[in-house]
Motif scaffolding. Sequence first.
Motif, PDB file in Angstrom:
ATOM      1  N   GLN A   1      -9.410   3.232  -0.274  1.00 46.63           N
ATOM      2  CA  GLN A   1     -10.192   3.248  -1.499  1.00 46.63           C
ATOM      3  C   GLN A   1      -9.505   2.391  -2.565  1.00 46.63           C
ATOM      4  O   GLN A   1      -8.309   2.522  -2.777  1.00 46.63           O
TER       5      GLN A   1
ATOM      6  N   VAL B   1     -11.960   0.057  -9.424  1.00 51.10           N
ATOM      7  CA  VAL B   1     -12.148  -1.218 -10.119  1.00 51.10           C
ATOM      8  C   VAL B   1     -11.262  -1.211 -11.380  1.00 51.10           C
ATOM      9  O   VAL B   1     -11.750  -1.142 -12.512  1.00 51.10           O
ATOM     10  N   LEU B   2      -9.950  -1.270 -11.125  1.00 46.52           N
ATOM     11  CA  LEU B   2      -8.948  -1.167 -12.188  1.00 46.52           C
ATOM     12  C   LEU B   2      -7.953  -2.322 -12.076  1.00 46.52           C
ATOM     13  O   LEU B   2      -7.783  -2.894 -11.012  1.00 46.52           O
TER      14      LEU B   2
ATOM     15  N   TYR C   1     -10.098  -4.999 -11.180  1.00 45.52           N
ATOM     16  CA  TYR C   1     -11.132  -5.130 -12.201  1.00 45.52           C
ATOM     17  C   TYR C   1     -11.301  -6.598 -12.599  1.00 45.52           C
ATOM     18  O   TYR C   1     -12.414  -7.122 -12.636  1.00 45.52           O
TER      19      TYR C   1
ATOM     20  N   ALA D   1     -12.510  10.655  -6.543  1.00 47.21           N
ATOM     21  CA  ALA D   1     -11.404   9.988  -7.241  1.00 47.21           C
ATOM     22  C   ALA D   1     -11.595  10.231  -8.729  1.00 47.21           C
ATOM     23  O   ALA D   1     -12.176   9.414  -9.439  1.00 47.21           O
TER      24      ALA D   1
ATOM     25  N   LEU E   1     -10.463   7.454 -14.432  1.00 44.36           N
ATOM     26  CA  LEU E   1     -11.108   6.155 -14.644  1.00 44.36           C
ATOM     27  C   LEU E   1     -11.369   5.489 -13.290  1.00 44.36           C
ATOM     28  O   LEU E   1     -10.465   5.359 -12.483  1.00 44.36           O
ATOM     29  N   GLN E   2     -12.615   5.073 -13.055  1.00 43.33           N
ATOM     30  CA  GLN E   2     -12.958   4.415 -11.783  1.00 43.33           C
ATOM     31  C   GLN E   2     -13.273   2.933 -11.975  1.00 43.33           C
ATOM     32  O   GLN E   2     -13.040   2.131 -11.085  1.00 43.33           O
ATOM     33  N   VAL E   3     -13.856   2.592 -13.133  1.00 36.90           N
ATOM     34  CA  VAL E   3     -14.160   1.193 -13.443  1.00 36.90           C
ATOM     35  C   VAL E   3     -13.714   0.927 -14.879  1.00 36.90           C
ATOM     36  O   VAL E   3     -14.087   1.672 -15.787  1.00 36.90           O
ATOM     37  N   GLU E   4     -12.913  -0.115 -15.067  1.00 36.95           N
ATOM     38  CA  GLU E   4     -12.456  -0.489 -16.415  1.00 36.95           C
ATOM     39  C   GLU E   4     -13.559  -1.214 -17.193  1.00 36.95           C
ATOM     40  O   GLU E   4     -14.532  -1.699 -16.617  1.00 36.95           O
ATOM     41  N   ASN E   5     -13.353  -1.303 -18.500  1.00 38.54           N
ATOM     42  CA  ASN E   5     -14.106  -2.298 -19.287  1.00 38.54           C
ATOM     43  C   ASN E   5     -13.073  -3.084 -20.099  1.00 38.54           C
ATOM     44  O   ASN E   5     -11.866  -2.978 -19.853  1.00 38.54           O
TER      45      ASN E   5
ATOM     46  N   HIS F   1     -20.546  13.037 -10.746  1.00 38.84           N
ATOM     47  CA  HIS F   1     -20.513  12.368  -9.439  1.00 38.84           C
ATOM     48  C   HIS F   1     -20.307  10.874  -9.647  1.00 38.84           C
ATOM     49  O   HIS F   1     -21.246  10.169 -10.045  1.00 38.84           O
TER      50      HIS F   1
ATOM     51  N   TYR G   1     -16.598   6.814  -6.211  1.00 38.27           N
ATOM     52  CA  TYR G   1     -15.540   6.804  -5.188  1.00 38.27           C
ATOM     53  C   TYR G   1     -15.181   8.230  -4.762  1.00 38.27           C
ATOM     54  O   TYR G   1     -14.883   9.070  -5.600  1.00 38.27           O
TER      55      TYR G   1
ATOM     56  N   ILE H   1     -21.971  -1.482  -9.989  1.00 38.10           N
ATOM     57  CA  ILE H   1     -20.754  -2.079 -10.562  1.00 38.10           C
ATOM     58  C   ILE H   1     -21.114  -3.331 -11.348  1.00 38.10           C
ATOM     59  O   ILE H   1     -20.574  -3.569 -12.439  1.00 38.10           O
TER      60      ILE H   1
END
Lengths: 252, 252, 252, 252, 252, 252
Positions: free
Chosen positions: A71, A74-75, A79, B24, B27-31, B64, B67, B82
């Motif tokens: 796994q 997206v970091l 990212y 997981a 944080l799963q996706v950054e900005n 939910h 990941y 994404i």
Amino acid sequence: MERNVITDYLDSYLEIGSFTDDSANGLQVENSGTVDRIGLAVDACHESITKAAQAGCNLLVVHHGLYWGRQELVLDHHYQRIRDLIIADMALYTAHIPLDAHPEIGHNRVIAEHLELVDAEPFALYHGRAIGVKGRFKRLFSRTEAASEVEKVIGCRQGFLTFGPDIISTAAIVAGSATDTALFRELKREGIDLFITGEPKHGAFHLAREFGLNIFYGGHYQTETFGMKALGEHLHKRFSIPVSFVDAPCIF
Amino acid sequence: MERNVITDYLDSYLEIGSFTDDSANGLQVENSGTVDRIGLAVDACHESITKAAQAGCNLLVVHHGLYWGRQELVLDHHYQRIRDLIIADMALYTAHIPLDAHPEIGHNRVIAEHLELVDAEPFALYHGRAIGVKGRFKRLFSRTEAASEVEKVIGCRQGFLTFGPDIISTAAIVAGSATDTALFRELKREGIDLFITGEPKHGAFHLAREFGLNIFYGGHYQTETFGMKALGEHLHKRFSIPVSFVDAPCIF
Amino acid sequence: MERNVITDYLDSYLEIGSFTDDSANGLQVENSGTVDRIGLAVDACHESITKAAQAGCNLLVVHHGLYWGRQELVLDHHYQRIRDLIIADMALYTAHIPLDAHPEIGHNRVIAEHLELVDAEPFALYHGRAIGVKGRFKRLFSRTEAASEVEKVIGCRQGFLTFGPDIISTAAIVAGSATDTALFRELKREGIDLFITGEPKHGAFHLAREFGLNIFYGGHYQTETFGMKALGEHLHKRFSIPVSFVDAPCIF
Amino acid sequence: MERNVITDYLDSYLEIGSFTDDSANGLQVENSGTVDRIGLAVDACHESITKAAQAGCNLLVVHHGLYWGRQELVLDHHYQRIRDLIIADMALYTAHIPLDAHPEIGHNRVIAEHLELVDAEPFALYHGRAIGVKGRFKRLFSRTEAASEVEKVIGCRQGFLTFGPDIISTAAIVAGSATDTALFRELKREGIDLFITGEPKHGAFHLAREFGLNIFYGGHYQTETFGMKALGEHLHKRFSIPVSFVDAPCIF
Amino acid sequence: MERNVITDYLDSYLEIGSFTDDSANGLQVENSGTVDRIGLAVDACHESITKAAQAGCNLLVVHHGLYWGRQELVLDHHYQRIRDLIIADMALYTAHIPLDAHPEIGHNRVIAEHLELVDAEPFALYHGRAIGVKGRFKRLFSRTEAASEVEKVIGCRQGFLTFGPDIISTAAIVAGSATDTALFRELKREGIDLFITGEPKHGAFHLAREFGLNIFYGGHYQTETFGMKALGEHLHKRFSIPVSFVDAPCIF
Amino acid sequence: MERNVITDYLDSYLEIGSFTDDSANGLQVENSGTVDRIGLAVDACHESITKAAQAGCNLLVVHHGLYWGRQELVLDHHYQRIRDLIIADMALYTAHIPLDAHPEIGHNRVIAEHLELVDAEPFALYHGRAIGVKGRFKRLFSRTEAASEVEKVIGCRQGFLTFGPDIISTAAIVAGSATDTALFRELKREGIDLFITGEPKHGAFHLAREFGLNIFYGGHYQTETFGMKALGEHLHKRFSIPVSFVDAPCIF
């Protein structure tokens, strides 16, 4: 043209689903579906992605992709890489072991052709599939001459272990990083005078010495540019589509 | 404000690293780093992401996420989700079991408060942590009355299994989907007259009958809106930042 | 007649040992060895066992048995089920995936025949074996008409997701519960206009929407009665032995 | 009396849930709920079950139960054993490692008392818990005398390896079958003059010789009757309920 | 002669790499490369190594080697064994399951020949390969007579379980230690009147009784000498090299 | 003196059993029991063993031993190494992670002292234990100056990645090979201006660049000599026994 036409062809030409590999080979990141130019690079690093986008690629084909069986959120660098792929509307396709092992445009096969090895045949089993190539030089070399020949072809020498024979007839090639004991045992048993690989490793030094092997290190990056370039030419011929080799060298 | 200030607070307030969970969490996706408005949704589906972006959110907090412990490539629905997160410069934060189990703003705790249960206490061990809540109604209900009360609070009734007692004093709540045998054994042993969960399952029907249980199904989605809304209010109070509950209902 | 004659035949006719399945397919509980009547049921629940015993069965063949690969002690509902099997001197035989996948009396094959699908062929790989069926309706239907047709055949409609095309030509069937992403990808790639399965799932709703699929839910129980009934008829013809379909419906 | 009162007590007295053990310790087969007489046996074999039923037991407590962590279908000997338990309405309770290790009624502790060992203390770690006992005889013995003493107490001699010292002061006991290298290392390091266990093993012979150990084999069955009898007496005193030791000897 | 000539032959003749086996079959300890005499022993114990060295062997072939799939440090008995192999310049070669299963010089095949069994064929699947042999005696025996015949051939009787038929026609052989339920089920299903194995086990007694089997125990060590001696003769014929059977009996 | 006195002390001083480590730390190969001189080396390679034997050592303590959690047969280089250890009657003791992490004589602690770092504290979690050290230089350096300082102390520079800040205040050290993403994240988050490790890796180059890190590579071998020398001095002081650092450098 349509991205799926190209990636379906790659899946088939590279037998992408038939290898045991940590790498998630095949399409890893989609784009909106059209491809005008294909980029080819060794690593899916930020530099490759940026340069490919600047060159106008909408599909980047790499040897080392973003996914290796675990796994990945997206970091951080993931990212940045995925963000810039998406903003450039550029898909990412990966071929790892399938590109080591390919009988036409594989790294090792292409290097063997540049070295003009004769009787080249598969070598170095990995989960039951040969991923390397072995053969004979067209003439006998002294060890020093052989290393010069190889350096000329690969364009890089990161190390040279000289624990094997002085006169070189046979050679074997596994691009990238190759150090396991089973491989060294195979080199010994098959009587390979010179082994050519990419990246030096602490763990290889004494092992090579105790097995009595000559090992030429041509650089992890440098040895793995050969298959990418050959695949690019192949795709260009096959689809009459512009291709760019994207150079993002690594000093190691 | 800075995204890390909020997500570091969430990590700590929700004890995000302390649960055994396939999700997981965190944080799963950054900005790009700034947050002006926080969206809260049950699912990280495309509808939630689109609505949150339209509402001007730069951080979406969900129950939910994307990941669940396995490698996920950026393909199909993952690509669409994404891609739209990245184009909207919106980060994604996930709290799964930590939001079931939270003693203040957890789904089950908040539903118990709406039902005015007394002597509410932790229930339903999952890897050694209680994720549900049990307690007593303020007065005795007939089974039919109890179901009406619960339906009024949750706003949904997807099924009602009536294999347990006619008179309801005690209740237990596990939002979402909860059907395993160990839980049913615990319900029986603890003398729970009414079990409230979300999603009906074929596998639960005969099990409930053979264990002699009453089970009210309030909908997977509906029962898991409670914690998201409560967490939104909490973040609004704590950081004086605008928050939006993003409704993307699922008919199941 | 002798139980082993029947169960040896079932082992062979259903290729019982050839599937990867959590279910322990084959004989799960012995009896004293003689069979006068065979019961067929979807679930090995207490209701099925009781009704089969009342009908005079000494062999109960089910789709969902008592053992799924883990140790199960003889406690709680397992105690009640095994106790009543033993007291009735009734053996229990289970066929799970082998009955989904069977080319003659499998759930999906039989439903396809009732729907009069043409060009029916295997679909939906599970560990390398197709367990579903796909084909074309004999004429084009509007989506609403198609759902009515399917409901008429299956006798139950638990949900209908309408995120796919309006005109229905092709259909695919996987009885029971079928929601994984690989299956949805296959449905999309193969151009299936209508997918028919049994049990609705929260997790399927947004996925179906984002993949653009029509999905008809005919009920987990209801869709899995077809193979049991067909197998009963087959055994009756083969052995001239009385058989009973034991109905123990589940509302989910 | 109520079965659960007894089995809840056993769970607590034997700390049944606190050991790492392949055996599924605790209640393995239910009965209808009442117990008038408790049987105690080493093995849950058909002979024990039959004899216990004849003696009027409704609860059988054994050292070796029917479940060891794997799925077991109700076939062959399992069918016969479970069928006869159910027909006799007799529950089955198992205590394996908890009965080796128990500080009051454990096999090894009780044998040590019969041998009148002094300074008896825990010995032989198994997943971090001591399961054996070690101590000193009240006086020095010749090796031959010591074996006679032990045989007198245990009532059986299945083998005697004499690779250790001639004069015996210290002894250690692990009932049943105990042969692993770590244990032999511990015996050597702790200076144990005589090791007493149950079942001879081919694999132990040369190991004992090379470690220089004396090992007395009192029989797997025989050495494991001690804890069962002691537990029976304990339950009789505690609950004033009739108990029977059920003898089903094994010649090995 | 050169050690590799012999060990390469053994690898091929015994199909050494084709079995699923915990034992690390093949060469386990090297020597300096020359072999003048081959020793054959059941166990790689210190006694075997010492006696083989005294007899002038430089290669010891055993059934039970030093490595069984786990890491083994060079400590305690492993240190003593490896030290004495190295000091004697003696290599160690292991064949475990390959020597049970071998169709010419396997233990079970050779014992069957001594017993003059007719219609001898493979028996007892282990990971898909038959490792035992079954057949018929040349005439009917009473059970007592049959046991005497077997004892005469094997030279040892460590136990005799008489829970099967009184008249013996068929027999099956698995040397060493063989007690698992699947094997007992196969013995029953195939109608084997007498099962011959090596080492008695507590766990086999009641199982044999409940399956209704006759089992003759000829000793773990004794039953496994047959293949070693036969392999010795075979190597002597093949390579005209001196061989010695090294006897290091174990009383169990 | 007695070998066990020294190795028991090492087990305790290095907390040898308390780390999660692939390496089998502690005694790996026995000798006959007496030690007159202790050798210390980085690798248990043949060169180290030969030189230690020539120096008269009977105990060799290494950082990289012969066993890493997998079965290793006594073949090829393992045969040569173990043979020469046994012939020299020299024991082998290994301390891998325990020597990275040690608070007094660990590689990283000793390098930090040579660099005169202030406020040195643990860094770099590995299975919950810090194995590295971080601190501040006594004054600010330019990046070039800092690298010169480090090179002077370590005596080797195999690479220098300069993707971080120009002015160096803080540094962290993990000897050997250290490239994982979690570590790079920790370096970034903790604001480490210069990271010092041993072996360059292809995989680290682009990662370091994208995380914006300065990394100095002092050589795998060279950085791991520090702890071995410090441990040698410690043992010499503690036991008044002669010690030798055995230099077997690796060019990588």
